[in-house]
Design an enzyme around this catalytic site. Structure first.
Site, PDB file in Angstrom:
ATOM      1  N   GLY A 510       0.783  -1.231   0.000  1.00  0.00           N
ATOM      2  CA  GLY A 510       0.000   0.000   0.000  1.00  0.00           C
ATOM      3  C   GLY A 510       0.812   1.276   0.000  1.00  0.00           C
ATOM      4  N   GLU A 691       4.027  -6.147   6.849  1.00  0.00           N
ATOM      5  CA  GLU A 691       4.031  -7.565   7.206  1.00  0.00           C
ATOM      6  C   GLU A 691       5.390  -8.108   7.627  1.00  0.00           C
ATOM      7  OE1 GLU A 691       0.552  -9.110   4.254  1.00  0.00           O
ATOM      8  OE2 GLU A 691       2.422  -8.519   3.359  1.00  0.00           O
TER       9      GLU A 691
END
Ligand code: MOS
Length: 725
Positions: A510, A691
């Site tokens: 993103g 992540e």
């Protein structure tokens, strides 16, 4: 005007490093922070359009079969009840997110216990919930397997990889390891439960929803409803976490839209925490066998990683457990195997770093076993096995900072204080240290944003989401840096499909993807300002609302003279991602205390050292990593779904039974970012962060447990009953 760029070549210009404003990378506070802490940021279920009705999803109480009858009479007779909907479109997309493509039968066809089969709508939420219990549902049941270990798994050809002869390498190795680990079903468990409020205006529906990727969600919702994407508007200005569970549309959004159409009033469907566990997708449990062969010097000669995961029969997603294994360490003989058991547990999908979160964690624990067997320090063992080029393909790495992260982490953590198992005892507590590498693939996804510059400042508009990650703030910083404005003069508007479509929040792509689109839009505006200053973009200096070229400094206000400059930035991935292996790198270190009386494990301190390209905001980036590391503690020690062996149904469906680490479980944590730039990632040289923090973190904790007390837990999580022996 649109400035489009396909990332076909590495961009090592370092343009951002020569900008004058100096706000990018700084630990700027969250733009929307005050709204969130004061309750003014409205989440999906907080809107109250007038006349709004409430829908409650009703779930199947069988594992597999058909709904043969729903007696609505008793429910419809209850006060406030408006309708009972069993529209087949409702579960056309399973609660699976981005992988849920194509039509799905239902809701008369039941595939798992807890699957939505009906929506009861009433004037009040309690009325709908009460009426939902009054539905009389009859089923035709079929037997169905729910335990992955009891079925013959599928072996997809494309996911098997072999090179050399691993078995021979194991046979000839000075040291080898052949171990099997299991990880349980894990859930995303975002703080904000899934919710949607749908409202039609003619043939156009507006849905406020808790979603991560609006551009693709809009297409999915249109497809599920059988309307054109232009008829669907999605709004998600604030989202309370997603962790994969909100990547795609799920039954609540479709059901709300169908009910709102039928009733002609706005309809809200919000899941309870228990429904979250039942309906939203899970991370598959896994069985992972790791085989390692090494010479006397600790140099790996063989690597094997075999994974068994599960999903529903017709679901395309399959947890990519071994994703990072092929490119993290070298070895001539390799075998990657992937199997999928088709079982009737709830749908499996992307959750918190699908693949590496559990794959790297287990692989790094197995490497610790090899280090122990070979008598080589675990950090040293890894340093001896970092490849120069990507194994198998021979491609270069865009950047490989694994070694730097390992060395920096070992130094900062005091790794040289580590002792042999059971050598450090403080009162009832054995103390130990463990470490693991962190690795996660890096991706760029097509993204667009519009930037408008006026005399009063700049405005960024894109349908990108901020799911608690800091998107508002970093996009503000990028625009402020590029346009030479104080951050306060940049507005950011997100989460509305009326804005240019962005990558959305997922797969750690993103920030870099949507950020690059903002960068490109600003680049276009800079070029127009440069023209007015009679210089090139490279010669232009923008700072604090002033443009300078040599000795000529002018106010932007004066240069614009009332004009408004608008540009759209559009980035697409190109050949650059094929030319090199791109990943983000890191190293985790953990110190734990293990009670010799109870087997309780307490993490005492944790350090993560990461290299993930340019850091856009030191504070939000750090928070991302802290969160990932905390999830690593959960994976290692407390998190795990229990499936009822008879039905596959999730038994521990609340935050008491499914324990996420909370403050008392989270000790001193430290995050360090190595200065890093990756031109293959595009002109910002920024990569994903969200992540990376979870990938491997649990492995460091497991390895620390072994170092503390000499117990290897291979069946996660390492609860006291497993540590005690
Ligand atoms: Mo992520 S699990 O792609 O939100």
């Amino acid at each position: 005007m649109t400035r489009h760029r396909k990332i076909d070549h590495p961009d090592n210009d370092n343009r951002l490093d020569s900008m004058a404003q100096g706000v990018l990378g700084k630990p700027v506070d969250r733009l929307e922070g005050p709204l969130k802490v004061s309750g003014l940021a409205t989440y999906a279920s907080e809107a109250r359009p007038s006349g709004m009705a409430h829908g409650v999803l009703v779930r199947a109480t069988i594992t597999k079969g058909r709904v043969v009858g729903i007696d609505r009479q008793a429910a419809l007779a209850l006060p406030g009840v408006m309708t009972v909907i069993t529209d087949p479109r409702m579960v056309r997309y399973p609660a699976q997110g981005m992988a849920g493509k194509g039509p799905k039968a239902g809701p008369d066809v039941v595939d798992y216990h807890g699957q939505p089969i009906a929506l009861v709508v009433a004037e009040g939420f309690e009325q709908a919930r009460h009426a939902a219990k009054a539905l009389r549902i009859t089923y035709e049941e079929e037997p169905a397997p729910t335990d992955p270990d009891t079925v013959t798994p599928e072996v997809p050809d494309a996911k098997q990889k072999a090179q050399g002869d691993l078995d021979a390498a194991i046979r000839d190795a000075a040291f080898s390891v052949d171990c099997t680990y299991t990880t349980p079903t894990l859930m995303a468990v975002a703080m904000e439960p899934h919710a949607a409020i749908a409202e039609w205006d003619g043939d156009r529906v507006t849905v406020r929803a808790a979603l991560q990727m609006l551009a693709s969600d809009r297409k999915q919702l249109a497809d599920a409803l059988g309307v054109g994407p232009e008829q669907v508007r999605l709004l998600a200005p604030y989202v309370g976490g997603g962790f994969g569970s909100k990547l795609g549309i799920a039954p609540e959004a479709v059901a709300a839209a169908i009910a709102a159409k039928e009733l002609g009033v706005p309809v809200s469907v919000a899941l309870t925490r228990m429904q979250e566990f039942d309906i939203t997708h899970r991370r598959s449990e896994s069985r992972q066998r790791v085989l390692l062969a090494a010479g006397a010097d600790g140099v790996l000669t063989g690597i094997g990683h075999e994974a068994l995961v599960s999903n529903l029969p017709d679901s395309p997603f399959s947890e990519p457990v071994t994703q990072a294994t092929p490119f993290t360490y070298q070895a001539a003989h390799r075998r990657i195997a992937h199997r999928i058991a088709r079982v009737h547990r709830s749908c499996a999908g992307s959750v918190r770093a699908p693949g590496e979160a559990i794959g790297v964690t287990v692989f790094e624990a197995a490497l610790d076993e090899l280090a122990e067997a070979a008598g080589i320090d675990p950090v040293e063992l890894r340093l001896r096995n970092i490849p120069d080029r990507e194994p198998g393909t021979g491609r270069p790495y865009s950047v490989n900072r694994l070694g730097d992260c390992l060395r920096e982490g070992a130094h900062r953590f005091g790794w040289n204080q580590r002792r042999a198992p059971k050598e450090r005892l403080e009162g009832e507590w054995f103390i130990g240290m463990g470490m693991a590498a962190a690795v996660r693939v890096n991706m760029l996804i097509e993204s667009r944003a519009r930037v408008t510059l006026t005399e009063d400042g700049a405005k960024v508009e894109t349908d990108m989401t901020d799911i608690g990650t800091g998107t508002y703030t970093i996009l503000r910083q990028i625009a402020a840096e590029m346009l030479g404005l104080p951050v306060d003069l940049v507005e950011v508007h997100l989460g509305d499909t009326d804005f240019p479509p962005a990558a959305g929040s997922g797969g750690s792509f993103g920030a870099a993807s949507s950020g690059t689109s903002v960068y490109l839009a600003c680049e276009d505006i800079r070029a127009r300002i440069a023209e007015r200053m009679g210089c090139t973009d490279a010669e232009l200096r923008l700072q604090d609302g002033r443009a300078s070229f040599r000795n000529d400094t002018r106010e932007l206000r004066e240069l614009l003279a009332g004009e408004v400059l608008v540009a759209e930035g559009h980035v697409e991935p190109g050949d650059a991602e094929k030319q090199a292996r791109q990943a983000t790198w890191g190293a985790h270190f953990a110190e734990v205390a293990v009670s010799r009386h109870t087997g309780e494990v307490r993490v005492r301190r944790m350090l993560g050292v990461f290299a993930c390209g340019r850091i856009l905001n030191e504070k939000t980036a750090r928070s991302q990593c802290l969160g990932g590391m905390t999830f690593g503690i959960g994976m290692a020690l407390t998190e795990g779904v229990e499936h009822d062996p008879r039905t596959g149904h999730i038994v521990n469906r609340d935050l008491a039974g499914y324990h996420l680490p909370s403050h008392a479980d989270v000790p001193e944590q430290d995050v360090v970012f190595l200065p890093d730039r990756d031109g293959f990632a595009g002109p910002m040289q920024a990569k994903g962060i969200g992540e990376l923090g979870i990938c491997g973190a649990g492995g460091a904790v497991l390895n620390a447990i072994y170092n503390a007390c000499g117990v290897r837990v291979r069946d996660l999580p390492a609860t006291p009953d497993k540590v005690m022996p």
